[in-house]
Design an enzyme around this catalytic site. Structure first.
Site, PDB file in Angstrom:
ATOM      1  N   LEU A 138       0.876  -1.177   0.000  1.00 46.57           N
ATOM      2  CA  LEU A 138       0.000   0.000   0.000  1.00 46.57           C
ATOM      3  C   LEU A 138       0.909   1.222   0.000  1.00 46.57           C
ATOM      4  O   LEU A 138       1.767   1.344   0.882  1.00 46.57           O
ATOM      5  CB  LEU A 138      -0.903   0.001   1.235  1.00 46.57           C
ATOM      6  N   GLU A 139       0.749   2.087  -0.983  1.00 43.98           N
ATOM      7  CA  GLU A 139       1.538   3.326  -1.017  1.00 43.98           C
ATOM      8  C   GLU A 139       0.801   4.382  -0.211  1.00 43.98           C
ATOM      9  O   GLU A 139      -0.300   4.786  -0.594  1.00 43.98           O
ATOM     10  CB  GLU A 139       1.683   3.828  -2.451  1.00 43.98           C
ATOM     11  N   LEU A 140       1.399   4.835   0.869  1.00 43.90           N
ATOM     12  CA  LEU A 140       0.804   5.918   1.654  1.00 43.90           C
ATOM     13  C   LEU A 140       1.409   7.227   1.172  1.00 43.90           C
ATOM     14  O   LEU A 140       2.635   7.409   1.241  1.00 43.90           O
ATOM     15  CB  LEU A 140       1.086   5.729   3.144  1.00 43.90           C
ATOM     16  N   VAL A 197       4.829   5.913  -6.782  1.00 45.72           N
ATOM     17  CA  VAL A 197       6.066   5.198  -7.133  1.00 45.72           C
ATOM     18  C   VAL A 197       5.826   3.895  -7.905  1.00 45.72           C
ATOM     19  O   VAL A 197       6.472   3.627  -8.912  1.00 45.72           O
ATOM     20  CB  VAL A 197       6.935   4.947  -5.881  1.00 45.72           C
TER      21      VAL A 197
END
Lengths: 312, 312
Positions: free
Chosen positions: B151-153, B189
């Site tokens: 999970l990209e925070l 990203v």
């Protein structure tokens, strides 16, 4: 000549790629013999010291049945004179390749296949001084080849179809994954793809968007597992549902193009060329995050992944 | 509020990402309740038809214990009014995000965390009409989130540290792999990295170097398994031996730079922009190679890979 028939393989160059290939042949082709040649004076003791590590057998007794089929050659002639396959992984210098192949051609049987493990010097350049350039192609591994299944086969325009076919057959018989490129190109395909992602990774770290370690964590929990199961085209084709890649590009194309354009801008703004100012920062982060990597652990984990996808 | 404590999660938007997230919370957090809201008129029958597929339990009896903790909300207010977390995956349009958050802010408890699953609209843009923009960050999954751990925070500059910390804690408690980005950037990203490789893949297929199917085969037998085990930096750092990434760049840097330069030239020569002439050829090859992909089989294989790397 090919599995399950007896095959003689000459390994020219005893670096990590040479030893890895030697172990691969010995482990997966029970009727092969392998001769190794290198100009280093301690070749025999060196090979007997390091090759068992690649064979992966801890007990000496288990290694003997493999090492029984290994010959340490004292001359190039001895290594290749009865070979079915000559596999070269010498220095990555054109002059070396240009000088070694005519010598190999002189001593090897007329039917022997010639393979270069080079990661960058195409067959069409290596063959310039050979009498018969049709026998040579590049067989480029992904390091280490005794673990990673892929082999990029890159013939030159003059490589014969028979040589390509025999090379394909050999690797398929050994259960590996040969992929034939249709044209020579700079860097071949695997490195071109990996370096493209690597450049973007360097750019994003240089910008301070993400750390080296977090970027790696991100890849191992997303693209890595995904691309172990389905390559980028298949993955995006699936992402497009019934309309496939065409639908995917219709729906997500704007985002894709936006990323491509921003990437180009950022690479220029950050000066992402090899040796640029960004490089020290990235290398420092890698040192701090990883120290010296335990490749044995990496290889064990990789084998588990390959078994999980039916490739190991 | 956080595992192992009871947590109420409001899922806004019932598309594939919404259902996948709903199933992830229900499966991995036994004390959570999930309310789903969407404007589609058949929401209840739709969710009860498709959600069990994500839960992955074939017997109805096994699904009941999960579905017992599910509420189909008939209004946005009902969905969020007692939520600890509001997770939004509505249309990818800025105007939608701008209008939904003030409504959510009006109805939700003061302490609720606000997460957007957007793949491209940063939190700093979404919050423009909110009274308190410090509560919102992007929590970007890799599809499908009930399978893929990452999970990209991506907080905005105004997101509070407490909100970021609580979001990290929640996902870590559920055994997922949250990665915090330090700055907002176009595409975040994961997509930036994947699209960089994808562009090079499109370029190489457009040039006729390799087919779509062979390129995918190549990736699944090289970079995929490698990057499931070690990300690009760690992999090249290991490739440099004791000198790490610094040595790698010294030894291989010339090849890397050569590939980067050739890639730039080729992308221009082939006109690799979204919607370019190359696209039809690549999409046609994907159609012919794959037809409609069986994502259930892909997901099962992916779970095996994740278990092999200790992430599943």
């Amino acid at each position: 000549m090919f599995p399950p028939e007896a095959t003689e393989i000459a390994i020219i160059g005893s670096g990590t790629i040479g030893l890895s290939f030697a172990s691969l042949h010995l482990l997966t082709h029970p009727l092969c013999t392998v001769s190794i040649f290198d100009t280093r004076p301690d070749l025999s003791s060196y090979v007997h010291k390091y090759l068992p590590g690649y064979l992966g057998r801890t007990a000496d007794a288990d290694n003997i049945k493999y090492l029984d089929r290994l010959v340490i050659a004292t001359t190039l002639k001895e290594a290749v004179e009865s070979a079915d396959i000559v596999q070269e992984q010498g220095p990555e210098a054109l002059e070396f390749k240009l000088s070694i192949w005519p010598q190999i051609e002189l001593y090897a049987p007329k039917t022997a296949l010639f393979w270069s493990s080079t990661s960058g010097i195409p067959a069409s350049k290596q063959t310039a001084r050979m009498r018969d350039p049709s026998r040579l192609l590049v067989v480029h591994p992904f390091n280490p080849p005794h673990i990673m299944p892929v082999l990029e086969l890159v013939p030159s325009p003059t490589t014969s179809q028979t040589v390509v076919d025999q090379t394909m057959s050999y690797w398929r018989a050994l259960g590996r994954s040969p992929v034939l490129l249709r044209k020579e190109c700079t860097g071949f395909v695997a490195n071109r793809l990996a370096f493209a992602l690597f450049r973007e990774a360097c750019s994003l770290v240089a910008q301070g968007v993400v750390s080296v370690e977090d970027l790696d964590e991100l890849v191992t929990t997303s693209m890595g597992p995904r691309w172990a199961v389905a390559g980028p085209f298949k993955a995006y084709h699936a992402g497009g549902g019934e309309g496939g890649l065409t639908s995917f590009m219709e729906k997500i194309g704007g985002t894709v193009q936006g990323c491509w354009e921003q990437a180009e801008e950022d690479v220029v703004a950050q000066g992402i060329v090899v040796g640029g100012k960004w490089q020290a920062k990235v290398c420092k982060q890698a040192d701090e995050a990883y120290g010296v990597v335990d490749t044995a652990e990496r290889d064990e984990k990789t084998k588990r992944v390959l078994r999980a996808i039916g490739r190991g």
